[in-house]
Design a protein around this motif. Structure first.
Motif, PDB file in Angstrom:
ATOM      1  N   THR A   1     -58.972  -9.461 -18.621  1.00 53.90           N
ATOM      2  CA  THR A   1     -58.436 -10.645 -18.215  1.00 53.90           C
ATOM      3  C   THR A   1     -57.973 -11.041 -16.513  1.00 53.90           C
ATOM      4  N   ARG A   2     -57.719 -11.719 -16.069  1.00 55.04           N
ATOM      5  CA  ARG A   2     -56.917 -11.675 -14.911  1.00 55.04           C
ATOM      6  C   ARG A   2     -55.077 -12.536 -15.048  1.00 55.04           C
ATOM      7  N   ILE A   3     -55.393 -12.721 -16.585  1.00 52.89           N
ATOM      8  CA  ILE A   3     -53.640 -13.309 -16.705  1.00 52.89           C
ATOM      9  C   ILE A   3     -53.077 -12.459 -16.895  1.00 52.89           C
ATOM     10  N   CYS A   4     -52.703 -11.102 -15.857  1.00 50.11           N
ATOM     11  CA  CYS A   4     -51.861 -10.207 -16.207  1.00 50.11           C
ATOM     12  C   CYS A   4     -50.419 -10.510 -16.247  1.00 50.11           C
ATOM     13  N   GLY A   5     -50.087 -12.120 -15.299  1.00 47.20           N
ATOM     14  CA  GLY A   5     -48.450 -12.321 -15.881  1.00 47.20           C
ATOM     15  C   GLY A   5     -48.184 -12.973 -17.151  1.00 47.20           C
ATOM     16  N   ARG A   6     -49.449 -12.887 -18.071  1.00 46.35           N
ATOM     17  CA  ARG A   6     -48.817 -14.411 -19.055  1.00 46.35           C
ATOM     18  C   ARG A   6     -49.126 -13.217 -20.169  1.00 46.35           C
ATOM     19  N   VAL A   7     -49.446 -12.597 -20.130  1.00 41.25           N
ATOM     20  CA  VAL A   7     -50.033 -11.001 -20.939  1.00 41.25           C
ATOM     21  C   VAL A   7     -48.578  -9.934 -20.805  1.00 41.25           C
ATOM     22  N   THR A   8     -47.925  -9.679 -19.483  1.00 45.94           N
ATOM     23  CA  THR A   8     -47.315  -8.728 -19.728  1.00 45.94           C
ATOM     24  C   THR A   8     -45.511  -9.236 -19.244  1.00 45.94           C
ATOM     25  N   VAL A   9     -45.137  -8.118 -19.740  1.00 49.77           N
ATOM     26  CA  VAL A   9     -43.935  -8.535 -19.160  1.00 49.77           C
ATOM     27  C   VAL A   9     -42.934  -7.510 -18.364  1.00 49.77           C
ATOM     28  N   GLY A  10     -41.656  -7.112 -17.128  1.00 47.81           N
ATOM     29  CA  GLY A  10     -41.632  -6.197 -17.171  1.00 47.81           C
ATOM     30  C   GLY A  10     -40.525  -6.247 -15.543  1.00 47.81           C
TER      31      GLY A  10
ATOM     32  N   LEU B   1     -44.659  -3.348 -20.506  1.00 42.96           N
ATOM     33  CA  LEU B   1     -44.575  -3.778 -21.635  1.00 42.96           C
ATOM     34  C   LEU B   1     -46.526  -4.474 -21.569  1.00 42.96           C
ATOM     35  N   VAL B   2     -47.399  -4.252 -22.144  1.00 41.16           N
ATOM     36  CA  VAL B   2     -48.752  -4.478 -22.070  1.00 41.16           C
ATOM     37  C   VAL B   2     -49.259  -4.641 -23.428  1.00 41.16           C
ATOM     38  N   PRO B   3     -50.099  -5.756 -24.096  1.00 41.77           N
ATOM     39  CA  PRO B   3     -50.133  -5.663 -24.762  1.00 41.77           C
ATOM     40  C   PRO B   3     -51.793  -5.719 -25.725  1.00 41.77           C
ATOM     41  N   SER B   4     -52.164  -4.926 -27.035  1.00 44.47           N
ATOM     42  CA  SER B   4     -52.493  -4.056 -27.606  1.00 44.47           C
ATOM     43  C   SER B   4     -54.229  -4.579 -27.218  1.00 44.47           C
ATOM     44  N   ILE B   5     -54.814  -5.324 -26.434  1.00 41.23           N
ATOM     45  CA  ILE B   5     -56.105  -6.327 -25.928  1.00 41.23           C
ATOM     46  C   ILE B   5     -56.235  -4.782 -24.479  1.00 41.23           C
ATOM     47  N   THR B   6     -54.863  -4.161 -23.739  1.00 45.33           N
ATOM     48  CA  THR B   6     -55.394  -3.566 -23.143  1.00 45.33           C
ATOM     49  C   THR B   6     -56.175  -2.153 -22.711  1.00 45.33           C
ATOM     50  N   THR B   7     -57.007  -1.741 -22.358  1.00 42.39           N
ATOM     51  CA  THR B   7     -57.993  -1.031 -22.416  1.00 42.39           C
ATOM     52  C   THR B   7     -57.280   0.557 -22.044  1.00 42.39           C
ATOM     53  N   ASP B   8     -57.594   1.520 -21.953  1.00 40.77           N
ATOM     54  CA  ASP B   8     -57.126   3.031 -21.838  1.00 40.77           C
ATOM     55  C   ASP B   8     -57.027   3.193 -20.672  1.00 40.77           C
ATOM     56  N   GLN B   9     -58.125   3.038 -19.842  1.00 36.84           N
ATOM     57  CA  GLN B   9     -59.104   2.678 -18.688  1.00 36.84           C
ATOM     58  C   GLN B   9     -57.607   1.843 -17.536  1.00 36.84           C
ATOM     59  N   GLU B  10     -57.419   0.561 -17.860  1.00 33.35           N
ATOM     60  CA  GLU B  10     -55.858  -0.175 -17.160  1.00 33.35           C
ATOM     61  C   GLU B  10     -54.694   0.452 -17.621  1.00 33.35           C
ATOM     62  N   LEU B  11     -54.695   0.994 -18.611  1.00 34.97           N
ATOM     63  CA  LEU B  11     -52.956   2.039 -19.196  1.00 34.97           C
ATOM     64  C   LEU B  11     -53.351   2.510 -17.911  1.00 34.97           C
TER      65      LEU B  11
ATOM     66  N   GLU C   1     -48.323  -6.105 -31.162  1.00 30.95           N
ATOM     67  CA  GLU C   1     -47.583  -7.751 -31.484  1.00 30.95           C
ATOM     68  C   GLU C   1     -48.315  -8.523 -31.395  1.00 30.95           C
ATOM     69  N   ARG C   2     -48.279  -9.278 -32.987  1.00 29.25           N
ATOM     70  CA  ARG C   2     -49.067 -10.726 -32.966  1.00 29.25           C
ATOM     71  C   ARG C   2     -49.041 -11.913 -32.083  1.00 29.25           C
ATOM     72  N   LEU C   3     -48.214 -11.708 -31.480  1.00 26.17           N
ATOM     73  CA  LEU C   3     -47.694 -12.802 -30.481  1.00 26.17           C
ATOM     74  C   LEU C   3     -48.494 -11.873 -29.312  1.00 26.17           C
ATOM     75  N   SER C   4     -49.438 -11.571 -28.773  1.00 26.56           N
ATOM     76  CA  SER C   4     -49.955 -10.334 -27.717  1.00 26.56           C
ATOM     77  C   SER C   4     -49.869 -11.789 -26.150  1.00 26.56           C
ATOM     78  N   ALA C   5     -49.742 -12.858 -25.847  1.00 27.10           N
ATOM     79  CA  ALA C   5     -49.188 -13.065 -24.176  1.00 27.10           C
ATOM     80  C   ALA C   5     -47.138 -12.757 -23.912  1.00 27.10           C
ATOM     81  N   LEU C   6     -47.834 -12.073 -23.951  1.00 24.14           N
ATOM     82  CA  LEU C   6     -46.081 -10.888 -23.696  1.00 24.14           C
ATOM     83  C   LEU C   6     -44.977 -12.050 -22.869  1.00 24.14           C
ATOM     84  N   GLY C   7     -45.540 -12.171 -22.187  1.00 20.80           N
ATOM     85  CA  GLY C   7     -44.610 -13.238 -21.072  1.00 20.80           C
ATOM     86  C   GLY C   7     -44.689 -14.191 -21.203  1.00 20.80           C
TER      87      GLY C   7
END
Length: 239
Positions: free
Chosen positions: A56-65, A71-81, A99-105
């Motif tokens: 997805t392109r909503i990197c601002g809402r699903v990550t926090v740093g 911190l990235v959510p569980s949906i992040t692929t190994d390639q993206e990591l 984390e169940r609440l995966s929109a960390l941002g």
């Protein structure tokens, strides 16, 4: 200095980007001029990295740093990591969070020292936040809303919160995070601060609809003002 940008006609810049003092993530694809606004402001100081999270392109809402980690959510692929680890500065730890609440941002607002988090976040996640981002973690609400990341933007200089945050709540939050806070809006009256503005200690990017008065407030609370920073706001009001 605060500047305006839009991502494919969307003013929600905070949805498509994540800005800290040591790096900036922007969504892959989209309009090149969105990317170039960040490049012009930041590339002399920090890397600006194109990224997707879980496709997805909503990197601002699903990550926090912050400058210590990301911190990235569980949906992040190994390639993206591995892409993130290769392109971010060496001192930045990239950590995947189960984390169940995966929109960390949306659930976490932080600067380099303190994090405000959603009241229902897992205890393990709280420990990961404290460990990876090297911050003190506090469970809190902003204007009775649990999505603190959506309704609050923090830097080491100050914080902008939901326009209807009661004065007493604002004082309590300010005591917690040890920076001044002010209530305000972005994008011509939107309360969703987290989606409308991204900021670090020397730069901020707001949605294209943000008025000069709102930019004046952003520059003032994040201490980005050059001399005459409020001048444009005054002109805007007079017109």
């Amino acid at each position: 200095m605060a500047v305006r940008a839009s991502f494919e006609n969307s003013n929600e810049v905070g949805v498509f980007s994540r800005l800290t003092n040591s790096y900036c993530l922007v969504a892959l694809g989209g309009s090149e001029n969105f990317y170039s606004v960040f490049e012009a402001q930041l590339s002399k100081h920090i890397p600006v990295v194109h990224a997707t999270i879980g496709g997805t392109r909503i990197c601002g809402r699903v990550t926090v740093g912050n400058r210590h980690g990301l911190l990235v959510p569980s949906i992040t692929t190994d390639q993206e990591l591995s892409h993130l680890r290769n392109h971010l500065p060496e001192g930045v730890r990239v950590q995947k969070v189960e984390e169940r609440l995966s929109a960390l941002g949306n659930c976490i607002a932080c600067n380099d020292y303190v994090a405000l988090v959603h009241t229902d976040l897992d205890r393990e996640t709280e420990e990961v936040i404290a460990d990876t981002l090297q911050v003190d973690v506090f469970r809190a609400t902003v204007a009775q809303k649990v999505l603190v990341g959506s309704y609050c933007v923090l830097t080491n200089q100050g914080g902008l919160v939901h326009a209807r945050t009661p004065m007493q709540d604002m004082e309590e939050l300010s005591q917690l995070v040890q920076v001044p806070l002010t209530a305000g809006t972005v994008n011509r009256g939107s309360d969703i601060i987290g989606a409308g503005v991204v900021a670090n200690d020397w730069a901020a990017v707001c949605g294209m609809d943000t008025t000069a008065t709102e930019i004046g407030v952003v520059e003032s609370i994040f201490k980005l003002s050059t001399a005459g920073g409020m001048q444009s706001a005054l002109i805007d009001t007079i017109m």
